[in-house]
Motif scaffolding. Sequence first.
Motif: not given
Length: 208
Positions: A108, A129, A132-133, A135-137, A139-140
Amino acid sequence: MKIIAINGSPRKNGNTAQALEIMAHELEQEGIEVETIQIGHLDIHGCIACGYCSKSEGNTCAFTKDPVNEIAAKMREADGFILASPTYYAGIAGTMKSFLDRVFYTSSGYFRFKVATSLSVVRRAGGVDVVHQLNNYLNLAETLLPPSQYWTVAYGREKGEVLQDGEGIQTLRKNANAMAWLLKVVETGKEKLGLPEAEPRVRTHFIR
């Protein structure tokens, strides 16, 4: 400029692959190279939180019998990437989840301000869903996500059916075009302004 597209489907030339081909075509029209790597059919071990990658040279993962380290290196070198997964029980396909946990845990810090996006393919429901999951990777990892007109979900079950989803295909094309534009904006911005300065991470938990 180069993009790495990760296909998390186990099916060769399935709907996920065809959705990625649509995006790759748009990017290539803008002079951007796209390398697609299919990982959904591979035997990829999940992360075991051993901490090896925090101490190893180049932050590589302890598991070396699959191509995760090799692909992570390509993603670090690329200007951006696309994450694509079919929908399994309204979630990311299992092999893709194992892959992403390890790649993003090790890498990351190398992905900051790269341009990245995601897409899911679904028969009927649960695709949002998955986006979104995924995109969590993104965004973080502090990546930059290009927009589109709708969630980047394409519909189809049997191979080729995704090509009949007119709105889904348009949504992916617009996302790819926005990605190409944002890649060029970032490249120009880095030359003129550089990147925002990174701060040391502050970690807080709530057990007292």
